[in-house]
Design a protein around this motif. Structure first.
Motif, PDB file in Angstrom:
ATOM      1  N   VAL A 192      20.465 -23.943 -42.305  1.00 46.40           N
ATOM      2  CA  VAL A 192      19.846 -25.073 -41.622  1.00 46.40           C
ATOM      3  C   VAL A 192      19.404 -24.573 -40.254  1.00 46.40           C
ATOM      4  O   VAL A 192      20.193 -23.930 -39.555  1.00 46.40           O
ATOM      5  N   ILE A 193      18.164 -24.831 -39.905  1.00 42.82           N
ATOM      6  CA  ILE A 193      17.674 -24.507 -38.570  1.00 42.82           C
ATOM      7  C   ILE A 193      17.339 -25.816 -37.877  1.00 42.82           C
ATOM      8  O   ILE A 193      16.655 -26.675 -38.443  1.00 42.82           O
ATOM      9  N   ILE A 194      17.848 -25.943 -36.663  1.00 41.01           N
ATOM     10  CA  ILE A 194      17.622 -27.138 -35.856  1.00 41.01           C
ATOM     11  C   ILE A 194      17.010 -26.693 -34.530  1.00 41.01           C
ATOM     12  O   ILE A 194      17.612 -25.898 -33.809  1.00 41.01           O
ATOM     13  N   GLY A 195      15.845 -27.185 -34.226  1.00 38.32           N
ATOM     14  CA  GLY A 195      15.227 -26.922 -32.936  1.00 38.32           C
ATOM     15  C   GLY A 195      15.499 -28.094 -32.012  1.00 38.32           C
ATOM     16  O   GLY A 195      15.356 -29.245 -32.415  1.00 38.32           O
ATOM     17  N   VAL A 196      15.912 -27.791 -30.789  1.00 36.48           N
ATOM     18  CA  VAL A 196      16.143 -28.843 -29.799  1.00 36.48           C
ATOM     19  C   VAL A 196      15.330 -28.483 -28.560  1.00 36.48           C
ATOM     20  O   VAL A 196      15.607 -27.496 -27.887  1.00 36.48           O
ATOM     21  N   SER A 197      14.320 -29.293 -28.288  1.00 35.11           N
ATOM     22  CA  SER A 197      13.458 -29.061 -27.142  1.00 35.11           C
ATOM     23  C   SER A 197      14.049 -29.732 -25.905  1.00 35.11           C
ATOM     24  O   SER A 197      14.505 -30.877 -25.964  1.00 35.11           O
ATOM     25  N   VAL A 198      14.020 -28.996 -24.802  1.00 39.85           N
ATOM     26  CA  VAL A 198      14.447 -29.565 -23.521  1.00 39.85           C
ATOM     27  C   VAL A 198      13.233 -29.906 -22.663  1.00 39.85           C
ATOM     28  O   VAL A 198      13.360 -30.107 -21.451  1.00 39.85           O
ATOM     29  N   ASP A 199      12.070 -30.009 -23.294  1.00 40.72           N
ATOM     30  CA  ASP A 199      10.863 -30.415 -22.583  1.00 40.72           C
ATOM     31  C   ASP A 199      11.079 -31.783 -21.958  1.00 40.72           C
ATOM     32  O   ASP A 199      11.659 -32.679 -22.585  1.00 40.72           O
TER      33      ASP A 199
END
Length: 166
Positions: A89-96
């Motif tokens: 599982v790949i989870i991207g979390v943007s801090v934009d």
């Protein structure tokens, strides 16, 4: 069985097998769009990680404006195609801070894994001090890697294979 029916039967079997092959080799992932992005706080991230025990989980914390992040994402997209959803599982979390910047980046990169927008005290709670930051969890849900900075695709692939072999 007449020859026309045989052709349809063989063609149907081939298409079915191709679909199974592509699906089982992680190549049939849907493109993430901005409308798919949901907010995520640290507690929701932990719940998500815990819900995927039995799989390796990679959490990529990034921002659209970050050059090393922009360099790392294509490798993650490629890795998503190599391992099945039952393995990884790949989870991207943007801090934009500006969601529109994330949405533009998503359109440019064609993400094939889930992307969330950090919310609340995410960065402080998770301990984000540099980006990109990569968190890797083993199949038991234990954090085994907390890497700050760019991770090359080949290095990450080796780490995932090693964890899957355990």
């Amino acid at each position: 069985m007449n020859s026309r029916k045989k052709i349809f039967t063989v063609t149907g079997c081939l298409l079915f097998c191709l679909g199974v092959f592509l699906g089982s080799h992680g190549m049939a992932f849907a493109k993430m769009t901005p409308k798919d992005v949901k907010p995520l706080d640290a507690n929701a991230l932990l719940k998500t990680i815990n819900s995927h025990k039995g799989k390796v989980v990679v959490v990529n914390i990034f921002a659209s404006w970050c050059p090393p992040c922009r360099e790392e994402v294509p490798g993650l997209i490629a890795i998503r195609k190599v391992f099945t959803p039952e393995q990884l599982v790949i989870i991207g979390v943007s801090v934009d801070k500006v969601p529109k910047a994330l949405y533009n980046f998503m359109e440019e990169m064609s993400f094939n894994y889930s992307v969330f927008l950090a919310e609340g005290q995410f960065e402080e709670t998770v301990g984000v001090s540099a980006i990109p930051q990569l968190l890797i969890y083993n199949k038991s849900g234990d954090l085994v890697t907390n890497h700050k900075g760019l991770v090359e695709q080949e290095e990450l692939t080796k780490a995932i294979k090693s964890l899957l072999a355990q």
